[in-house]
Design an enzyme around this catalytic site. Structure first.
Site, PDB file in Angstrom:
ATOM      1  N   HIS A 279      38.882 -29.007  46.032  1.00 21.77           N
ATOM      2  CA  HIS A 279      38.182 -29.875  46.970  1.00 21.77           C
ATOM      3  C   HIS A 279      39.087 -31.056  47.308  1.00 21.77           C
ATOM      4  O   HIS A 279      40.146 -31.249  46.702  1.00 21.77           O
ATOM      5  CB  HIS A 279      36.849 -30.359  46.396  1.00 21.77           C
ATOM      6  CG  HIS A 279      36.976 -31.249  45.197  1.00 21.77           C
ATOM      7  ND1 HIS A 279      37.415 -30.804  43.966  1.00 21.77           N
ATOM      8  CD2 HIS A 279      36.730 -32.585  45.038  1.00 21.77           C
ATOM      9  CE1 HIS A 279      37.417 -31.800  43.106  1.00 21.77           C
ATOM     10  NE2 HIS A 279      37.011 -32.900  43.733  1.00 21.77           N
TER      11      HIS A 279
ATOM     12  N   HIS B 244      38.945 -34.481  47.037  1.00 19.77           N
ATOM     13  CA  HIS B 244      38.955 -35.804  46.447  1.00 19.77           C
ATOM     14  C   HIS B 244      40.393 -36.073  46.000  1.00 19.77           C
ATOM     15  O   HIS B 244      41.096 -35.168  45.553  1.00 19.77           O
ATOM     16  CB  HIS B 244      37.980 -35.905  45.279  1.00 19.77           C
ATOM     17  CG  HIS B 244      36.568 -36.173  45.709  1.00 19.77           C
ATOM     18  ND1 HIS B 244      35.471 -35.831  44.954  1.00 19.77           N
ATOM     19  CD2 HIS B 244      36.072 -36.765  46.837  1.00 19.77           C
ATOM     20  CE1 HIS B 244      34.368 -36.194  45.583  1.00 19.77           C
ATOM     21  NE2 HIS B 244      34.703 -36.763  46.732  1.00 19.77           N
TER      22      HIS B 244
ATOM     23  N   ASP C 242      42.152 -37.274  43.554  1.00 19.15           N
ATOM     24  CA  ASP C 242      42.772 -36.910  42.282  1.00 19.15           C
ATOM     25  C   ASP C 242      43.018 -35.410  42.168  1.00 19.15           C
ATOM     26  O   ASP C 242      43.607 -34.955  41.182  1.00 19.15           O
ATOM     27  CB  ASP C 242      41.931 -37.409  41.105  1.00 19.15           C
ATOM     28  CG  ASP C 242      40.481 -36.946  41.156  1.00 19.15           C
ATOM     29  OD1 ASP C 242      39.938 -36.796  42.268  1.00 19.15           O
ATOM     30  OD2 ASP C 242      39.875 -36.752  40.082  1.00 19.15           O
ATOM     31  N   HIS C 243      42.605 -34.646  43.172  1.00 14.88           N
ATOM     32  CA  HIS C 243      42.829 -33.201  43.171  1.00 14.88           C
ATOM     33  C   HIS C 243      43.779 -32.734  44.277  1.00 14.88           C
ATOM     34  O   HIS C 243      44.058 -31.543  44.371  1.00 14.88           O
ATOM     35  CB  HIS C 243      41.491 -32.468  43.312  1.00 14.88           C
ATOM     36  CG  HIS C 243      40.569 -32.700  42.160  1.00 14.88           C
ATOM     37  ND1 HIS C 243      40.418 -31.805  41.118  1.00 14.88           N
ATOM     38  CD2 HIS C 243      39.766 -33.751  41.868  1.00 14.88           C
ATOM     39  CE1 HIS C 243      39.549 -32.288  40.246  1.00 14.88           C
ATOM     40  NE2 HIS C 243      39.149 -33.472  40.673  1.00 14.88           N
TER      41      HIS C 243
ATOM     42  N   HIS D  12      29.140 -30.189  44.263  1.00 14.79           N
ATOM     43  CA  HIS D  12      29.786 -31.499  44.196  1.00 14.79           C
ATOM     44  C   HIS D  12      29.449 -32.243  45.488  1.00 14.79           C
ATOM     45  O   HIS D  12      29.040 -31.607  46.466  1.00 14.79           O
ATOM     46  CB  HIS D  12      31.303 -31.295  44.042  1.00 14.79           C
ATOM     47  CG  HIS D  12      32.037 -32.485  43.530  1.00 14.79           C
ATOM     48  ND1 HIS D  12      31.673 -33.161  42.389  1.00 14.79           N
ATOM     49  CD2 HIS D  12      33.156 -33.133  44.000  1.00 14.79           C
ATOM     50  CE1 HIS D  12      32.507 -34.149  42.175  1.00 14.79           C
ATOM     51  NE2 HIS D  12      33.414 -34.167  43.144  1.00 14.79           N
TER      52      HIS D  12
ATOM     53  N   ASP E  32      35.396 -30.194  39.533  1.00 14.28           N
ATOM     54  CA  ASP E  32      34.256 -31.085  39.717  1.00 14.28           C
ATOM     55  C   ASP E  32      33.000 -30.365  40.215  1.00 14.28           C
ATOM     56  O   ASP E  32      32.949 -29.880  41.350  1.00 14.28           O
ATOM     57  CB  ASP E  32      34.632 -32.182  40.706  1.00 14.28           C
ATOM     58  CG  ASP E  32      35.829 -32.992  40.224  1.00 14.28           C
ATOM     59  OD1 ASP E  32      36.535 -32.517  39.319  1.00 14.28           O
ATOM     60  OD2 ASP E  32      36.051 -34.085  40.761  1.00 14.28           O
TER      61      ASP E  32
ATOM     62  N   HIS F 237      40.040 -33.114  32.729  1.00 12.09           N
ATOM     63  CA  HIS F 237      39.477 -33.994  33.754  1.00 12.09           C
ATOM     64  C   HIS F 237      38.592 -35.049  33.100  1.00 12.09           C
ATOM     65  O   HIS F 237      37.401 -35.172  33.365  1.00 12.09           O
ATOM     66  CB  HIS F 237      38.674 -33.173  34.773  1.00 12.09           C
ATOM     67  CG  HIS F 237      38.306 -33.944  36.015  1.00 12.09           C
ATOM     68  ND1 HIS F 237      37.161 -34.699  36.113  1.00 12.09           N
ATOM     69  CD2 HIS F 237      38.922 -34.052  37.215  1.00 12.09           C
ATOM     70  CE1 HIS F 237      37.083 -35.242  37.329  1.00 12.09           C
ATOM     71  NE2 HIS F 237      38.151 -34.859  38.005  1.00 12.09           N
TER      72      HIS F 237
END
Length: 302
Positions: free
Chosen positions: A61, A63, A65-66, A139, A206, A264
């Site tokens: 996805h 976000h 941090d990914h 999510h 997530d 994570h």
């Protein structure tokens, strides 16, 4: 060789102990890079993972941090002149984000990056590695988890091969054809082998608990799964679309997982012992609390 190289284990922001996300799965001749967060390219250098080892880039996805490591990784593919195509998988709803990440700065694009956005869950790709499946997660933004399934095969039995007089190059011919005439009699593959279940890998980031989590984890030899919070913050986890260590371990137990890798982690935690304690209270298999630059082998075939 089949192993997981952990490049980063922190959620949201990097810390002194943890980089943002990043996971490299070495699966024979294939290399799957999952969720490269900021700093992934440097972590790859520390871990000894060359850009040329990447054959697939998989983003769950969008976000930060990914995915904020995508620009560096993509440009490194061209800088190193990676000769083979690299397939890029990501939620189609984030096409605009991926395009921005891919072309975040000017560079001479030499590598071939084949974008294959995900529109719906199901079978995504088939190759020498087996089957790559995706399942929808729950999510605040659209997210998918990944599952790698090796086809079932057969394990040759040396005693049976000897009993039927099959040896040397004849073994390969028998495996290819399914039957072989030896000394005037037909020997079938079933007579000299037994079924061998293919290996499975699952990557779950997530998400709240949902059907997709269980479908991805089903029968996994190695499950990499987010456990952002401890159970004391279960309400917080639910509100922000995450799992606790206890929930992740319960999934592993119900789905027959062999090795569970928790990762994570929220930056609020510095003592990781409670994560292991929660996991072991629910799961009786091998538990790994992921740390940056750790290597985790895929369990050998049974």
């Amino acid at each position: 060789m089949r192993e997981l190289v952990v490049l980063g284990t922190g959620s949201q922001v990097a810390s002194r102990e943890r980089n943002q996300n990043g996971y490299f799965l070495r699966w024979d001749s294939e290399g799957f890079l999952f969720d490269p967060g900021e700093g992934t390219q440097r972590q790859m250098l520390y871990a000894g993972v060359a850009a040329g080892a990447i054959t697939r880039l998989c983003v769950t996805h969008f976000h930060g941090d990914h995915c904020l490591g995508v620009p560096g990784v993509v440009q490194r593919l061209s800088l190193d002149g990676v000769p083979h195509p690299v397939h890029a998988h990501y939620p189609a709803s984030g096409q605009e984000y991926f395009t921005r990440l891919r072309y975040a700065a000017s560079f001479f694009e030499r590598a071939e990056l084949r974008e294959e956005p995900i529109d719906e869950e199901g079978l995504l790709s088939v190759g020498s590695f087996g089957q790559l499946w995706v399942r929808r997660l729950e999510h605040p933004v659209e997210a998918f988890g990944y599952q790698l399934i090796e086809p079932d095969g057969r394990r040759m039995l040396p005693e049976q091969l000897a009993a039927y007089g099959v040896s040397g190059p004849a073994v390969g011919r028998l495996q290819a054809a399914g039957s072989l005439v030896v000394d005037g009699r037909t020997v079938t593959i079933e007579q000299v082998s037994e079924p061998r279940r293919g290996q499975r890998f699952a990557f779950v980031m997530d998400t709240r608990l949902c059907e997709g989590v269980f479908r991805l984890a089903d029968g996994a030899d190695l499950l990499v799964i987010e456990s952002t919070y401890l159970s004391t913050e279960a309400t917080l986890a639910r509100n922000f679309g995450h799992l606790t260590a206890r929930q992740a371990a319960r999934v592993a137990q119900e789905c027959g997982v062999r090795t569970l890798v928790l990762t994570h982690f929220s930056q609020r935690y510095t003592d990781m012992k409670p994560f292991e304690e929660e996991a072991r209270a629910e799961f009786d298999g091998e538990v790994v609390i992921a740390a940056d630059l750790m290597r985790v082998p895929v369990p050998p075939r049974r």
